[in-house]
Design a protein around this motif. Structure first.
Motif, PDB file in Angstrom:
ATOM      1  N   GLN A  39       0.522  -2.785   1.243  1.00  0.00           N
ATOM      2  CA  GLN A  39       0.072  -2.613   3.013  1.00  0.00           C
ATOM      3  C   GLN A  39      -0.204  -0.889   2.847  1.00  0.00           C
ATOM      4  O   GLN A  39       0.684  -0.290   1.873  1.00  0.00           O
ATOM      5  CB  GLN A  39       0.765  -2.959   3.986  1.00  0.00           C
ATOM      6  N   PRO A  41      -1.033   2.958   3.444  1.00  0.00           N
ATOM      7  CA  PRO A  41      -1.204   3.144   4.499  1.00  0.00           C
ATOM      8  C   PRO A  41      -1.560   3.131   6.157  1.00  0.00           C
ATOM      9  O   PRO A  41      -2.818   3.368   5.547  1.00  0.00           O
ATOM     10  CB  PRO A  41      -0.954   4.993   4.574  1.00  0.00           C
ATOM     11  N   GLY A  42      -1.595   3.088   7.020  1.00  0.00           N
ATOM     12  CA  GLY A  42      -2.677   2.484   8.250  1.00  0.00           C
ATOM     13  C   GLY A  42      -3.162   1.653   8.056  1.00  0.00           C
ATOM     14  O   GLY A  42      -3.797   0.856   8.521  1.00  0.00           O
ATOM     15  N   THR A  93      -2.490   2.525  -3.817  1.00  0.00           N
ATOM     16  CA  THR A  93      -1.662   3.567  -3.349  1.00  0.00           C
ATOM     17  C   THR A  93      -1.521   2.474  -2.045  1.00  0.00           C
ATOM     18  O   THR A  93      -2.266   2.016  -0.891  1.00  0.00           O
ATOM     19  CB  THR A  93      -1.678   4.602  -2.949  1.00  0.00           C
ATOM     20  N   ALA A  94       0.157   1.947  -2.202  1.00  0.00           N
ATOM     21  CA  ALA A  94       0.655   1.409  -0.705  1.00  0.00           C
ATOM     22  C   ALA A  94       1.940   0.960  -0.382  1.00  0.00           C
ATOM     23  O   ALA A  94       2.976   1.916  -1.949  1.00  0.00           O
ATOM     24  CB  ALA A  94       0.107  -0.338  -1.163  1.00  0.00           C
ATOM     25  N   LEU A 116       7.848   1.837  -1.659  1.00  0.00           N
ATOM     26  CA  LEU A 116       5.799   2.858  -1.713  1.00  0.00           C
ATOM     27  C   LEU A 116       5.698   3.437  -3.380  1.00  0.00           C
ATOM     28  O   LEU A 116       6.518   4.059  -3.762  1.00  0.00           O
ATOM     29  CB  LEU A 116       6.124   3.945  -0.864  1.00  0.00           C
ATOM     30  N   THR A 118       2.607   5.732  -4.770  1.00  0.00           N
ATOM     31  CA  THR A 118       1.836   6.701  -4.888  1.00  0.00           C
ATOM     32  C   THR A 118       0.789   6.993  -6.146  1.00  0.00           C
ATOM     33  O   THR A 118       1.183   7.779  -6.809  1.00  0.00           O
ATOM     34  CB  THR A 118       2.344   8.110  -4.227  1.00  0.00           C
TER      35      THR A 118
END
Lengths: 121, 110
Positions: A39, A41-42, A93-94, A116, A118
């Motif tokens: 997932q 970010p956002g 990135t997730a 996470l 990145t």
């Protein structure tokens, strides 16, 4: 109690590699297919990969977005699933979640807390 | 494989029923009874609510139900409660032996 704990998330530069681990407890790991879902970010959920049990050849499937770059594997003796991520891109990135697959389905339950990743220079 | 199509948002008042749709193709939703629904509260881990179109895992409230017609699956929440406010995602197995998620639906309890 069934538990899945992801680890290995980090900040890495584009083009580099990273390996995630999913350590499980509370069930017989070898009896279950396992999956990774991410997932950004956002953003929404995106399926990444799954690996079948040894009884089904331990075969693997990948989303088109990661095929050829990511490799899923499992070590039934250690109750750990891995996701080797190569040639990382910024769009990788997730938060990466591992999950157990309900036998006979393609449903993910339960999920780990996520780790996470990145990818940035 | 394109993502399944879900409405961006659905809202309802407490006690009402709402339905979230999940539209795919004959290569995913329409071709298999392997549709799942997940609930995700902000900052939390996704939780399985429905699997194989209509089945509820142990512990999930019977206010949640699933169905499918053709290439569209649906999640219905009856007797809407404040705690149901969350993001909901559908997923389906595909003819490519992969899994595809929907874009997610934000449920707001008015």
């Amino acid at each position: 109690e069934v538990q899945l704990v992801e680890s290995g998330g980090d900040l890495v530069q584009p083009g580099r590699s990273l390996r995630l681990s999913c350590t499980v407890s509370g069930f017989t790991f070898g009896d279950y297919a396992m999956s990774w879902v991410r997932q950004a970010p956002g953003k929404g959920l995106e399926w990444v990969s799954f690996i079948r049990t040894k009884a089904y050849g331990g075969t693997t499937e990948y989303a088109a977005s990661v095929k050829g770059r990511f490799i899923i594997s499992r070590d039934d003796s250690k109750s750990i699933a891995y996701l080797q991520m190569n040639s990382l891109k910024t769009e990788d990135t997730a938060v990466y979640y591992c999950s157990r697959i309900i036998p006979g389905t393609t449903s993910f339950d339960p999920w780990g807390q996520g780790t996470l990743v990145t990818v940035s220079s | 494989q394109s993502a399944l199509t879900q409405p961006a948002s659905v809202s309802g008042s407490p006690g009402q029923s709402i339905t979230i749709s999940c539209t795919g193709t004959s290569s995913d939703v329409g071709g298999y009874n392997y549709v799942s629904w997940y609930q995700q509260h902000p900052g939390k881990v996704p939780k399985l609510m429905i699997y194989d179109v209509t089945n509820r895992p142990s512990g999930v409230s019977n206010r949640f139900s699933g169905s499918k017609s053709g290439n569209t699956a649906s999640l219905t929440i009856s007797g809407l409660q404040a705690e149901d406010e969350a993001d909901y995602y559908c997923s389906s197995y595909t003819s490519s032996s992969t899994v595809v998620f929907g874009g997610g639906t934000k449920v707001t309890v008015l």
